[in-house]
Design a protein around this motif. Sequence first.
Motif, PDB file in Angstrom:
ATOM      1  N   ASP A  58      33.097  62.083  44.099  1.00  0.00           N
ATOM      2  CA  ASP A  58      33.555  61.490  45.003  1.00  0.00           C
ATOM      3  C   ASP A  58      34.623  60.624  44.904  1.00  0.00           C
ATOM      4  O   ASP A  58      35.786  60.228  45.765  1.00  0.00           O
ATOM      5  CB  ASP A  58      32.277  60.528  45.174  1.00  0.00           C
ATOM      6  CG  ASP A  58      31.018  61.115  45.968  1.00  0.00           C
ATOM      7  OD1 ASP A  58      31.044  62.024  46.432  1.00  0.00           O
ATOM      8  OD2 ASP A  58      30.109  60.292  45.453  1.00  0.00           O
ATOM      9  N   PHE A  59      35.064  60.306  43.661  1.00  0.00           N
ATOM     10  CA  PHE A  59      36.131  59.564  43.185  1.00  0.00           C
ATOM     11  C   PHE A  59      37.336  60.456  43.470  1.00  0.00           C
ATOM     12  O   PHE A  59      38.417  59.988  43.991  1.00  0.00           O
ATOM     13  CB  PHE A  59      36.095  59.382  41.667  1.00  0.00           C
ATOM     14  CG  PHE A  59      37.066  58.332  41.106  1.00  0.00           C
ATOM     15  CD1 PHE A  59      36.767  56.930  40.773  1.00  0.00           C
ATOM     16  CD2 PHE A  59      38.648  58.690  41.076  1.00  0.00           C
ATOM     17  CE1 PHE A  59      37.702  56.281  40.206  1.00  0.00           C
ATOM     18  CE2 PHE A  59      39.591  57.846  40.339  1.00  0.00           C
ATOM     19  CZ  PHE A  59      39.046  56.692  40.094  1.00  0.00           C
ATOM     20  N   LEU A  60      37.370  61.678  43.171  1.00  0.00           N
ATOM     21  CA  LEU A  60      38.400  62.269  43.680  1.00  0.00           C
ATOM     22  C   LEU A  60      38.978  62.447  45.058  1.00  0.00           C
ATOM     23  O   LEU A  60      40.031  62.616  45.507  1.00  0.00           O
ATOM     24  CB  LEU A  60      38.286  63.936  43.134  1.00  0.00           C
ATOM     25  CG  LEU A  60      38.388  64.115  41.481  1.00  0.00           C
ATOM     26  CD1 LEU A  60      37.527  65.526  41.243  1.00  0.00           C
ATOM     27  CD2 LEU A  60      39.938  64.053  41.264  1.00  0.00           C
ATOM     28  N   LYS A  61      38.121  62.330  45.794  1.00  0.00           N
ATOM     29  CA  LYS A  61      38.229  62.373  47.320  1.00  0.00           C
ATOM     30  C   LYS A  61      38.484  60.942  47.730  1.00  0.00           C
ATOM     31  O   LYS A  61      38.802  60.847  49.105  1.00  0.00           O
ATOM     32  CB  LYS A  61      36.921  63.019  47.957  1.00  0.00           C
ATOM     33  CG  LYS A  61      36.672  64.333  47.445  1.00  0.00           C
ATOM     34  CD  LYS A  61      35.266  64.883  48.165  1.00  0.00           C
ATOM     35  CE  LYS A  61      34.754  66.131  47.470  1.00  0.00           C
ATOM     36  NZ  LYS A  61      33.398  66.369  48.236  1.00  0.00           N
ATOM     37  N   ASP A  62      38.337  59.814  47.109  1.00  0.00           N
ATOM     38  CA  ASP A  62      38.343  58.566  47.611  1.00  0.00           C
ATOM     39  C   ASP A  62      40.115  58.128  47.435  1.00  0.00           C
ATOM     40  O   ASP A  62      40.600  57.900  46.293  1.00  0.00           O
ATOM     41  CB  ASP A  62      37.624  57.688  46.397  1.00  0.00           C
ATOM     42  CG  ASP A  62      37.475  56.093  47.277  1.00  0.00           C
ATOM     43  OD1 ASP A  62      38.658  55.822  47.702  1.00  0.00           O
ATOM     44  OD2 ASP A  62      36.625  55.690  47.198  1.00  0.00           O
ATOM     45  N   ASP A  63      40.908  58.071  48.503  1.00  0.00           N
ATOM     46  CA  ASP A  63      42.209  57.840  48.523  1.00  0.00           C
ATOM     47  C   ASP A  63      42.270  56.319  47.963  1.00  0.00           C
ATOM     48  O   ASP A  63      43.430  56.165  47.127  1.00  0.00           O
ATOM     49  CB  ASP A  63      42.956  57.733  49.902  1.00  0.00           C
ATOM     50  CG  ASP A  63      42.848  59.311  50.368  1.00  0.00           C
ATOM     51  OD1 ASP A  63      42.937  60.166  49.226  1.00  0.00           O
ATOM     52  OD2 ASP A  63      42.938  59.462  51.581  1.00  0.00           O
ATOM     53  N   GLU A  64      41.638  55.409  48.081  1.00  0.00           N
ATOM     54  CA  GLU A  64      41.865  54.060  47.727  1.00  0.00           C
ATOM     55  C   GLU A  64      41.509  54.088  46.142  1.00  0.00           C
ATOM     56  O   GLU A  64      42.313  53.368  45.424  1.00  0.00           O
ATOM     57  CB  GLU A  64      40.838  52.892  48.476  1.00  0.00           C
ATOM     58  CG  GLU A  64      40.950  51.512  48.049  1.00  0.00           C
ATOM     59  CD  GLU A  64      40.189  50.666  48.637  1.00  0.00           C
ATOM     60  OE1 GLU A  64      39.892  49.473  48.356  1.00  0.00           O
ATOM     61  OE2 GLU A  64      39.249  51.134  49.521  1.00  0.00           O
ATOM     62  N   ALA A  65      40.684  54.858  45.675  1.00  0.00           N
ATOM     63  CA  ALA A  65      40.257  54.716  44.357  1.00  0.00           C
ATOM     64  C   ALA A  65      41.398  55.432  43.457  1.00  0.00           C
ATOM     65  O   ALA A  65      41.731  54.787  42.483  1.00  0.00           O
ATOM     66  CB  ALA A  65      38.943  55.492  43.990  1.00  0.00           C
ATOM     67  N   MET A  66      41.815  56.518  44.036  1.00  0.00           N
ATOM     68  CA  MET A  66      42.867  57.186  43.460  1.00  0.00           C
ATOM     69  C   MET A  66      44.305  56.289  43.375  1.00  0.00           C
ATOM     70  O   MET A  66      44.969  56.331  42.341  1.00  0.00           O
ATOM     71  CB  MET A  66      43.168  58.463  43.941  1.00  0.00           C
ATOM     72  CG  MET A  66      42.168  59.365  43.936  1.00  0.00           C
ATOM     73  SD  MET A  66      41.740  59.848  42.022  1.00  0.00           S
ATOM     74  CE  MET A  66      43.091  60.637  41.472  1.00  0.00           C
ATOM     75  N   ASP A  67      44.470  55.663  44.204  1.00  0.00           N
ATOM     76  CA  ASP A  67      45.692  54.591  44.557  1.00  0.00           C
ATOM     77  C   ASP A  67      45.535  53.736  43.397  1.00  0.00           C
ATOM     78  O   ASP A  67      46.573  53.188  42.685  1.00  0.00           O
ATOM     79  CB  ASP A  67      45.739  54.102  45.749  1.00  0.00           C
ATOM     80  CG  ASP A  67      47.041  53.182  46.007  1.00  0.00           C
ATOM     81  OD1 ASP A  67      48.047  53.814  45.883  1.00  0.00           O
ATOM     82  OD2 ASP A  67      46.902  52.069  46.143  1.00  0.00           O
ATOM     83  N   LYS A  68      44.457  53.096  43.369  1.00  0.00           N
ATOM     84  CA  LYS A  68      44.455  51.999  42.048  1.00  0.00           C
ATOM     85  C   LYS A  68      44.477  52.623  40.581  1.00  0.00           C
ATOM     86  O   LYS A  68      45.068  52.331  39.851  1.00  0.00           O
ATOM     87  CB  LYS A  68      42.909  51.422  42.091  1.00  0.00           C
ATOM     88  CG  LYS A  68      42.453  50.599  43.435  1.00  0.00           C
ATOM     89  CD  LYS A  68      41.376  49.889  43.288  1.00  0.00           C
ATOM     90  CE  LYS A  68      41.067  49.033  44.434  1.00  0.00           C
ATOM     91  NZ  LYS A  68      39.620  48.445  44.615  1.00  0.00           N
ATOM     92  N   LEU A  69      43.842  53.987  40.577  1.00  0.00           N
ATOM     93  CA  LEU A  69      43.985  54.546  39.161  1.00  0.00           C
ATOM     94  C   LEU A  69      45.637  54.919  38.755  1.00  0.00           C
ATOM     95  O   LEU A  69      45.949  54.833  37.818  1.00  0.00           O
ATOM     96  CB  LEU A  69      43.465  55.961  39.312  1.00  0.00           C
ATOM     97  CG  LEU A  69      43.095  56.608  38.237  1.00  0.00           C
ATOM     98  CD1 LEU A  69      42.210  55.944  36.987  1.00  0.00           C
ATOM     99  CD2 LEU A  69      42.736  58.105  38.351  1.00  0.00           C
ATOM    100  N   ASN A  70      46.293  55.115  39.845  1.00  0.00           N
ATOM    101  CA  ASN A  70      47.684  55.483  39.915  1.00  0.00           C
ATOM    102  C   ASN A  70      48.771  54.646  39.830  1.00  0.00           C
ATOM    103  O   ASN A  70      49.843  54.774  39.670  1.00  0.00           O
ATOM    104  CB  ASN A  70      48.368  56.755  40.982  1.00  0.00           C
ATOM    105  CG  ASN A  70      47.270  58.042  40.913  1.00  0.00           C
ATOM    106  OD1 ASN A  70      47.130  58.451  39.633  1.00  0.00           O
ATOM    107  ND2 ASN A  70      46.999  58.729  41.907  1.00  0.00           N
TER     108      ASN A  70
END
Length: 215
Positions: A58-70
């Motif tokens: 689910d994380f991989l598909k979550d744009d907001e989560a990935m933005d925070k990670l990146n």
Amino acid sequence: MSDAPAVLFAATSANKVGSLETGCWWGYEPIIASPKGDKVPIDPKSKQEQYLTSTSRDFLKDDEAMDKLNNSVRVHEVDPNDFVALFVPGGHGIMVDGPKDMKPLVEAFAKQDKLVAAVCHGPGALTEAELNGKPLVKGKKVTGFSNSEEKSFGADKEVPFSLEDRLKERGADYHKGADWSPFVVTDGQLITGQNPQSSQALGKAMADALGAASR
């Protein structure tokens, strides 16, 4: 920052340990701080099918989560007053930069008697931290990635130090469960998990502790 209580996820900026590609171990909620800031490296092994969970997919598909990670912020720019707890995820990378670069952050949370949690290799970030002139982990019940797990993973010759041994050297009361099985230890405001399989149980222990504190 929003008005909601926030937990700081502090991750590694290291992408190599010895000859191994590493980083933060995949499978956690958004990580927002790291020593260098910007993109947090992810351990490539943790993206292998046998390690992926429904949450990490689910994380991989979550744009907001990935933005925070990146786009993580630098740990030295973080104000501990903005957070109710600190969580340090695992992955071999934290063994490289965690002990030195996370030391002030860990100490700041500990001095405010805020919850400090770490899983797998994450407790490596606690090994140099001190409280009242003594090692933070001295006399505390803790766990972390064990020597036997490190050997079976094939990284025992690559890591800069043995996490199990270092915790013991710093005076910690080290405990471990069966290899690759969930095992979490709570001692006051310090919560530690042994391995990646312990992440869900550690998250629940954190939620329970924060819930009890808010009541």
